[in-house]
Design an enzyme around this catalytic site. Structure first.
Site, PDB file in Angstrom:
ATOM      1  N   ASP A  15       0.767  -1.254   0.000  1.00 25.80           N
ATOM      2  CA  ASP A  15       0.000   0.000   0.000  1.00 25.80           C
ATOM      3  C   ASP A  15       0.798   1.304   0.000  1.00 25.80           C
ATOM      4  O   ASP A  15       0.434   2.250   0.708  1.00 25.80           O
ATOM      5  CB  ASP A  15      -0.957   0.013   1.196  1.00 25.80           C
ATOM      6  CG  ASP A  15      -2.017  -1.068   1.108  1.00 25.80           C
ATOM      7  OD1 ASP A  15      -1.936  -1.912   0.198  1.00 25.80           O
ATOM      8  OD2 ASP A  15      -2.932  -1.094   1.954  1.00 25.80           O
ATOM      9  N   ASP A  57      -4.664  -0.529  -1.845  1.00 30.52           N
ATOM     10  CA  ASP A  57      -6.039  -0.324  -1.440  1.00 30.52           C
ATOM     11  C   ASP A  57      -6.725   0.269  -2.672  1.00 30.52           C
ATOM     12  O   ASP A  57      -6.194   1.225  -3.265  1.00 30.52           O
ATOM     13  CB  ASP A  57      -6.032   0.703  -0.290  1.00 30.52           C
ATOM     14  CG  ASP A  57      -6.792   0.253   0.925  1.00 30.52           C
ATOM     15  OD1 ASP A  57      -7.005  -0.956   1.091  1.00 30.52           O
ATOM     16  OD2 ASP A  57      -7.177   1.136   1.717  1.00 30.52           O
ATOM     17  N   HIS A  59     -10.451   1.180  -3.557  1.00 26.98           N
ATOM     18  CA  HIS A  59     -11.848   1.212  -3.132  1.00 26.98           C
ATOM     19  C   HIS A  59     -12.783   1.922  -4.114  1.00 26.98           C
ATOM     20  O   HIS A  59     -12.401   2.925  -4.718  1.00 26.98           O
ATOM     21  CB  HIS A  59     -11.965   1.935  -1.781  1.00 26.98           C
ATOM     22  CG  HIS A  59     -11.186   1.315  -0.656  1.00 26.98           C
ATOM     23  ND1 HIS A  59     -11.161  -0.030  -0.412  1.00 26.98           N
ATOM     24  CD2 HIS A  59     -10.429   1.892   0.321  1.00 26.98           C
ATOM     25  CE1 HIS A  59     -10.413  -0.260   0.663  1.00 26.98           C
ATOM     26  NE2 HIS A  59      -9.950   0.885   1.116  1.00 26.98           N
ATOM     27  N   HIS A  76     -10.605   7.152   0.980  1.00 26.26           N
ATOM     28  CA  HIS A  76      -9.192   7.068   0.594  1.00 26.26           C
ATOM     29  C   HIS A  76      -9.020   6.013  -0.492  1.00 26.26           C
ATOM     30  O   HIS A  76      -9.839   5.110  -0.626  1.00 26.26           O
ATOM     31  CB  HIS A  76      -8.326   6.700   1.809  1.00 26.26           C
ATOM     32  CG  HIS A  76      -8.664   5.358   2.390  1.00 26.26           C
ATOM     33  ND1 HIS A  76      -9.711   5.173   3.274  1.00 26.26           N
ATOM     34  CD2 HIS A  76      -8.128   4.129   2.184  1.00 26.26           C
ATOM     35  CE1 HIS A  76      -9.795   3.892   3.593  1.00 26.26           C
ATOM     36  NE2 HIS A  76      -8.851   3.222   2.946  1.00 26.26           N
ATOM     37  N   LYS A 102      -6.954  -4.625  -3.444  1.00 26.03           N
ATOM     38  CA  LYS A 102      -7.811  -5.193  -2.398  1.00 26.03           C
ATOM     39  C   LYS A 102      -8.851  -4.175  -1.950  1.00 26.03           C
ATOM     40  O   LYS A 102      -8.683  -2.972  -2.174  1.00 26.03           O
ATOM     41  CB  LYS A 102      -6.973  -5.662  -1.207  1.00 26.03           C
ATOM     42  CG  LYS A 102      -6.184  -4.559  -0.545  1.00 26.03           C
ATOM     43  CD  LYS A 102      -5.270  -5.101   0.533  1.00 26.03           C
ATOM     44  CE  LYS A 102      -4.320  -4.050   1.034  1.00 26.03           C
ATOM     45  NZ  LYS A 102      -4.955  -2.849   1.601  1.00 26.03           N
ATOM     46  N   CYS A 141      -2.489  -2.749   7.416  1.00 26.57           N
ATOM     47  CA  CYS A 141      -2.339  -3.660   6.283  1.00 26.57           C
ATOM     48  C   CYS A 141      -1.052  -4.474   6.323  1.00 26.57           C
ATOM     49  O   CYS A 141      -1.048  -5.627   5.873  1.00 26.57           O
ATOM     50  CB  CYS A 141      -2.506  -2.898   4.979  1.00 26.57           C
ATOM     51  SG  CYS A 141      -4.236  -2.416   4.752  1.00 26.57           S
TER      52      CYS A 141
HETATM   53  C1  VGL Z   1      -5.127   0.850   5.441  1.00 24.50           C
HETATM   54  C2  VGL Z   1      -6.644   1.974   6.739  1.00 24.50           C
HETATM   55  C3  VGL Z   1      -7.627   1.814   5.792  1.00 24.50           C
HETATM   56  C4  VGL Z   1      -3.727   0.346   5.239  1.00 24.50           C
HETATM   57  C5  VGL Z   1      -6.100   0.684   4.473  1.00 24.50           C
HETATM   58  O1  VGL Z   1      -3.276   0.213   4.093  1.00 24.50           O
HETATM   59  O2  VGL Z   1      -3.037   0.085   6.253  1.00 24.50           O
HETATM   60  N1  VGL Z   1      -5.416   1.482   6.560  1.00 24.50           N
HETATM   61  N2  VGL Z   1      -7.345   1.156   4.653  1.00 24.50           N
HETATM   62 ZN    ZN Z   2      -8.690   1.184   2.918  1.00 29.02          ZN
END
Ligand code: VGL
Ligand code: ZN
Length: 195
Positions: A15, A57, A59, A76, A102, A141
């Site tokens: 990420d 991430d 979304h 985000h 993901k 994550c």
């Molecule tokens: C994450 C919060 C929400 C991460 C992803 O990549 O750690 N944290 N979505």
């Molecule tokens: Zn996220």
């Protein structure tokens, strides 16, 4: 510790996206500082011919993890937006890189790169037995990807010099590190890896 990278090793970069950088919407302090360190690991694995996986991430704009849609996070890493792109200085090898998205469907969130993805299949297909994990966030994550890997039977190494956490509640990062260790993760840094 001295670790020799063998044919059964893979690197997983978690990420490293703009929204998680210090000036992003969900900032992880100093997340940008690990970009050069990760780049060294990426180039090292590439040079040895080992696969490198990048999770992200990814979304939809009405994702379940967002405030207003049942979740706790500000919106985000919305698919195709600038915030969802990898840090511009992150080295993405032109060939033999794997991008694992993901949290892609509205009603399902994933902190682990293994959750709802084909990461495990891609690793198994290549005979990977050990994974080396770096990126953000240590307490979300990274932790869940590391524990996911351990549960699937991978010998799992955490790149201590290439992770950063959020610490929403003070102590989260420390607890995440203890938890990963309890589960069997081994913490290493660049100096532990030999040719
Ligand atoms: C994450 C919060 C929400 C991460 C992803 O990549 O750690 N944290 N979505
Ligand atoms: Zn996220």
């Amino acid at each position: 510790m001295k670790l020799k990278i063998n044919d059964f090793d893979a690197l997983i970069v978690v990420d490293m996206q703009n929204d998680f950088m210090p000036d992003g919407v969900l900032p992880v302090p100093d997340a940008d500082k690990i970009v050069p360190v990760l780049n060294d690991y990426i180039k090292f694995f590439k040079k040895k011919g080992n696969p490198v996986f990048f999770t992200r991430d990814w979304h939809p704009e009405d994702h379940i993890s967002f405030k207003g849609f049942g979740g706790i996070w500000p919106p985000h890493c919305i698919q195709e937006t600038e915030g969802a792109m990898f840090h511009p200085d992150l080295y993405l090898p032109p060939d033999n890189k794997f991008i694992i998205s993901k949290g892609t469907s509205k009603d399902f969130d994933a902190y682990s790169g293994f959750q709802g993805t084909i990461l495990n299949d891609l690793l198994k297909e290549r005979g990977i037995r050990r994974i080396f994990v770096g990126g953000v966030a240590t307490d979300y994550c990274v932790k869940n990807t590391v524990v996911g890997g351990l549960n699937l039977g991978y010998e799992t190494f955490v790149l201590e010099d290439a992770i950063k956490g959020v610490d929403v509640n003070p102590g989260d990062v420390e607890r995440a590190i203890s938890y990963m260790m309890e589960k069997g993760a081994v913490f290493i840094n660049k100096n532990d890896i030999v040719g």
